[in-house]
Scaffold this active site. Structure first.
Site, PDB file in Angstrom:
ATOM      1  N   ALA A 197       0.788  -1.237   0.000  1.00  0.00           N
ATOM      2  CA  ALA A 197       0.000   0.000   0.000  1.00  0.00           C
ATOM      3  C   ALA A 197       0.822   1.289   0.000  1.00  0.00           C
ATOM      4  CB  ALA A 197      -1.001   0.031   1.160  1.00  0.00           C
ATOM      5  N   ALA A 198       2.144   1.188  -0.172  1.00  0.00           N
ATOM      6  CA  ALA A 198       2.947   2.419  -0.271  1.00  0.00           C
ATOM      7  C   ALA A 198       2.491   3.221  -1.494  1.00  0.00           C
ATOM      8  CB  ALA A 198       4.425   2.086  -0.370  1.00  0.00           C
ATOM      9  N   GLY A 199       2.241   2.513  -2.592  1.00  0.00           N
ATOM     10  CA  GLY A 199       1.748   3.179  -3.809  1.00  0.00           C
ATOM     11  C   GLY A 199       0.379   3.803  -3.594  1.00  0.00           C
ATOM     12  N   ASP A 200      -0.478   3.124  -2.828  1.00  0.00           N
ATOM     13  CA  ASP A 200      -1.816   3.656  -2.551  1.00  0.00           C
ATOM     14  C   ASP A 200      -1.728   4.901  -1.678  1.00  0.00           C
ATOM     15  OD1 ASP A 200      -2.946   1.561  -4.013  1.00  0.00           O
ATOM     16  OD2 ASP A 200      -3.070   0.260  -2.264  1.00  0.00           O
TER      17      ASP A 200
END
Length: 313
Positions: free
Chosen positions: A252-255
């Protein structure tokens, strides 16, 4: 009504992630003992909606869950995170699930069952066109049917509403759609698939980006993990370095990045600041375990940025 002017509308997937931890992956027909089981609310759409809401964004979500206990729980979780859920559809299909097995060496294997996510239709988008018109930014990913994503982008484009498209999981997207997206936010492998070109060096990345620009896309934000984030357009390049943090879990770093970028744009921040805030949110997400459980609040983000002011140069 002024409150609506900065609305972030996320149209996307809502999943339950079910994670088992085992010493290794079982062979076909084999039963092994695992050590732990955890359930996390997930789905790129829901993750990005929660990411934006936690950072103080005014967020509404459109998606589809099943008429089951899991669906009810995921809606409660969105509401708990201050995401507006009144227009989320309930379908006669199981709520989307991801079954994840994490082996002792950290390698994971995943079965994703889209379930209700696949039941969102272009008709649903037409019924919700006023929601799109009243948004400042519409955020989309590719865990719902591509025709629905394309139609939502068409409606937003006709109404001069900004769009962010995160082309994940990676898939080919027609040029006609790319030309209507305000901000395309891929990582290197997604850029490679979209452009049909390799992205292993700076030169290759520039060539791949140029091909996307030839397809009509005007603005791209390329996320490159430890190598930072790049805003690219046919005329400009803006760079935001990555923040060096101890990595616990990159889920979820991209989210977090996309949610933060959306909030910054809706709030009228300049591109350089939006990029820096998005990079910081992505870094913060990496320092905690889980998907949504790792998404930072506005207070955490501001505190982190005041500790790391040098990167704002």
């Amino acid at each position: 009504a002024d409150h609506m002017k900065n609305k972030i509308l996320v149209i996307g997937s809502i999943n339950q992630d079910m994670v088992v931890f085992a010493p290794r992956h079982p062979q076909p027909g084999e039963t092994i003992l695992g050590q732990d089981f955890q359930m996390f609310p997930g789905g790129k759409g829901a993750n990005q909606a929660v990411a934006a809401a936690r950072l103080g964004g005014n967020v509404q979500m459109i998606g589809c869950v099943g008429q089951d206990a899991i669906g009810k729980e995921l809606l409660q979780n969105l509401e708990l995170n201050k995401v507006e859920i009144s227009k989320i559809k309930k379908a006669a299909a199981p709520t989307g699930t991801a079954l994840i097995t994490v082996a002792g060496d950290g390698q994971n294997s995943i079965v994703v069952v889209p379930g209700a996510n696949a039941m969102l239709t272009t008709d649903d988008i037409d019924k919700l066109s006023t929601e799109i018109q009243s948004a400042k930014i519409v955020v989309l990913q590719l865990e719902i049917p591509l025709e629905v994503v394309r139609h939502a982008i068409d409606v937003a484009y006709q109404n001069k509403v900004l769009t962010i498209l995160n082309p994940a999981p990676a898939a080919k997207i027609p040029a006609e759609t790319l030309s209507k997206v305000t901000y395309l936010i891929p990582n290197e492998s997604e850029l490679s698939l979209l452009s049909g070109l390799p992205t292993n060096s700076d030169l290759e990345i520039q060539k791949a980006a140029n091909r996307i620009f030839k397809m009509g896309c005007q603005q791209m934000v390329l996320t490159r993990g430890k190598s930072g984030a790049f805003y690219l357009s046919p005329q400009h390049k803006i760079f935001a370095p990555a923040f060096a943090v101890p990595a616990v879990d990159t889920t979820a770093a991209g989210d977090a990045f996309i949610g933060s970028f959306g909030v910054a744009l809706a709030g009228g921040f300049a591109l350089q600041t939006a990029l820096t805030r998005a990079s910081a949110a992505g870094a913060l997400a990496v320092t905690k375990a889980g998907a949504q459980s790792s998404l930072p609040t506005k207070e955490e983000l501001d505190a982190f940025l005041s500790k790391h002011p040098k990167s704002l140069s």
